[in-house]
Design a protein around this motif. Structure first.
Motif, PDB file in Angstrom:
ATOM      1  N   ASP A  96      30.983  43.255  35.033  1.00 57.13           N
ATOM      2  CA  ASP A  96      31.328  42.924  36.421  1.00 57.13           C
ATOM      3  C   ASP A  96      32.361  41.807  36.484  1.00 57.13           C
ATOM      4  O   ASP A  96      33.291  41.864  37.291  1.00 57.13           O
ATOM      5  N   GLU A  97      32.192  40.798  35.632  1.00 52.40           N
ATOM      6  CA  GLU A  97      33.155  39.689  35.616  1.00 52.40           C
ATOM      7  C   GLU A  97      34.529  40.171  35.166  1.00 52.40           C
ATOM      8  O   GLU A  97      35.547  39.754  35.713  1.00 52.40           O
ATOM      9  N   ARG A  98      34.561  41.055  34.174  1.00 52.14           N
ATOM     10  CA  ARG A  98      35.841  41.576  33.697  1.00 52.14           C
ATOM     11  C   ARG A  98      36.540  42.374  34.792  1.00 52.14           C
ATOM     12  O   ARG A  98      37.742  42.232  35.012  1.00 52.14           O
ATOM     13  N   ASP A  99      35.785  43.194  35.520  1.00 55.40           N
ATOM     14  CA  ASP A  99      36.369  43.960  36.623  1.00 55.40           C
ATOM     15  C   ASP A  99      36.895  43.034  37.712  1.00 55.40           C
ATOM     16  O   ASP A  99      37.988  43.250  38.247  1.00 55.40           O
ATOM     17  N   LYS A 100      36.113  42.018  38.034  1.00 54.45           N
ATOM     18  CA  LYS A 100      36.518  41.068  39.071  1.00 54.45           C
ATOM     19  C   LYS A 100      37.786  40.322  38.657  1.00 54.45           C
ATOM     20  O   LYS A 100      38.723  40.176  39.441  1.00 54.45           O
ATOM     21  N   LEU A 101      37.829  39.882  37.406  1.00 51.94           N
ATOM     22  CA  LEU A 101      39.001  39.165  36.899  1.00 51.94           C
ATOM     23  C   LEU A 101      40.226  40.061  36.885  1.00 51.94           C
ATOM     24  O   LEU A 101      41.318  39.643  37.279  1.00 51.94           O
ATOM     25  N   THR A 102      40.047  41.303  36.483  1.00 49.19           N
ATOM     26  CA  THR A 102      41.171  42.248  36.459  1.00 49.19           C
ATOM     27  C   THR A 102      41.689  42.501  37.870  1.00 49.19           C
ATOM     28  O   THR A 102      42.907  42.508  38.089  1.00 49.19           O
ATOM     29  N   ARG A 103      40.767  42.687  38.833  1.00 49.61           N
ATOM     30  CA  ARG A 103      41.204  42.888  40.226  1.00 49.61           C
ATOM     31  C   ARG A 103      41.994  41.680  40.731  1.00 49.61           C
ATOM     32  O   ARG A 103      43.024  41.840  41.390  1.00 49.61           O
ATOM     33  N   CYS A 104      41.519  40.485  40.420  1.00 51.36           N
ATOM     34  CA  CYS A 104      42.209  39.264  40.870  1.00 51.36           C
ATOM     35  C   CYS A 104      43.618  39.191  40.299  1.00 51.36           C
ATOM     36  O   CYS A 104      44.576  38.896  41.020  1.00 51.36           O
ATOM     37  N   VAL A 105      43.743  39.467  39.009  1.00 44.48           N
ATOM     38  CA  VAL A 105      45.052  39.394  38.363  1.00 44.48           C
ATOM     39  C   VAL A 105      45.988  40.456  38.923  1.00 44.48           C
ATOM     40  O   VAL A 105      47.175  40.186  39.165  1.00 44.48           O
ATOM     41  N   VAL A 106      45.492  41.653  39.166  1.00 50.61           N
ATOM     42  CA  VAL A 106      46.345  42.724  39.702  1.00 50.61           C
ATOM     43  C   VAL A 106      46.819  42.376  41.117  1.00 50.61           C
ATOM     44  O   VAL A 106      47.999  42.573  41.449  1.00 50.61           O
ATOM     45  N   VAL A 107      45.937  41.836  41.948  1.00 51.61           N
ATOM     46  CA  VAL A 107      46.328  41.446  43.304  1.00 51.61           C
ATOM     47  C   VAL A 107      47.412  40.368  43.252  1.00 51.61           C
ATOM     48  O   VAL A 107      48.433  40.447  43.949  1.00 51.61           O
ATOM     49  N   ILE A 108      47.205  39.375  42.414  1.00 45.83           N
ATOM     50  CA  ILE A 108      48.191  38.289  42.302  1.00 45.83           C
ATOM     51  C   ILE A 108      49.487  38.816  41.703  1.00 45.83           C
ATOM     52  O   ILE A 108      50.574  38.449  42.151  1.00 45.83           O
ATOM     53  N   ASP A 109      49.393  39.689  40.715  1.00 45.99           N
ATOM     54  CA  ASP A 109      50.579  40.256  40.076  1.00 45.99           C
ATOM     55  C   ASP A 109      51.440  41.014  41.085  1.00 45.99           C
ATOM     56  O   ASP A 109      52.663  40.858  41.125  1.00 45.99           O
ATOM     57  N   ARG A 110      50.818  41.814  41.926  1.00 46.99           N
ATOM     58  CA  ARG A 110      51.586  42.573  42.935  1.00 46.99           C
ATOM     59  C   ARG A 110      52.279  41.640  43.910  1.00 46.99           C
ATOM     60  O   ARG A 110      53.415  41.876  44.314  1.00 46.99           O
ATOM     61  N   TRP A 111      51.582  40.578  44.302  1.00 46.81           N
ATOM     62  CA  TRP A 111      52.188  39.613  45.229  1.00 46.81           C
ATOM     63  C   TRP A 111      53.269  38.807  44.520  1.00 46.81           C
ATOM     64  O   TRP A 111      54.303  38.496  45.098  1.00 46.81           O
ATOM     65  N   PHE A 112      53.038  38.490  43.253  1.00 48.12           N
ATOM     66  CA  PHE A 112      53.963  37.711  42.426  1.00 48.12           C
ATOM     67  C   PHE A 112      55.360  38.324  42.415  1.00 48.12           C
ATOM     68  O   PHE A 112      56.353  37.624  42.482  1.00 48.12           O
TER      69      PHE A 112
END
Length: 149
Positions: A96-112
């Motif tokens: 669950d933590e890995r999925d949450k971390l991956t979602r966070c990074v992908v959201v930030i990456d798209r905005w980045f």
């Protein structure tokens, strides 16, 4: 008499090129891929913490609460990982933590990818200043995460 229109302050800088984005974001995605393999190290945690910190500061500057929240959620996962390591275990996460971390990074990456270089430079300067103040106060590596979360 002719009215003058007010001047708009335009942001300086440019949107990062795909190669620039790739150079900055690839190490973060590689670190995420190493998590389930057991190859994740403290250096990867430092890279991820820096990425999340800079993203949060840049998002605050842009008034994007969703990106700030994504960074804070990722920081909470990093805190849990850091606490496990300090308890004597390896750098690992639950699924669950890995999925949450991956979602966070992908959201930030798209905005980045849509932000200007000037915003990222300002955010990096702020994070460097925050880190220097924390270092002077005696905080160690990865201790600044708890202040951001």
């Amino acid at each position: 008499m002719r009215k003058r229109s007010h001047r708009r302050i335009r942001p300086t800088g440019h949107v990062l090129t795909p190669d620039q984005v790739r150079q900055m974001v690839t190490p973060i995605h590689i670190a995420l891929k190493l998590l389930p393999l057991g190859l994740y190290t403290e250096q990867h945690a430092h890279d991820l913490a820096a990425f999340l910190s800079v993203a949060q500061v840049a998002a605050e500057d842009a008034r994007r609460e969703d990106i700030v929240k994504a960074g804070a959620d990722g920081a909470l996962v990093l805190l849990a990982m850091r606490d496990r390591v300090r308890a004597g275990r390896a750098w690992n996460v639950t699924a669950d933590e890995r999925d949450k971390l991956t979602r966070c990074v992908v959201v930030i990456d798209r905005w980045f990818r849509t932000q200007t270089s000037a915003r990222w430079i300002r955010a990096m300067r702020k994070v460097y200043a925050m880190s220097a103040r924390a270092w002077e106060q005696g905080l160690g590596e990865l201790d600044l995460i708890s202040e951001a979360a």
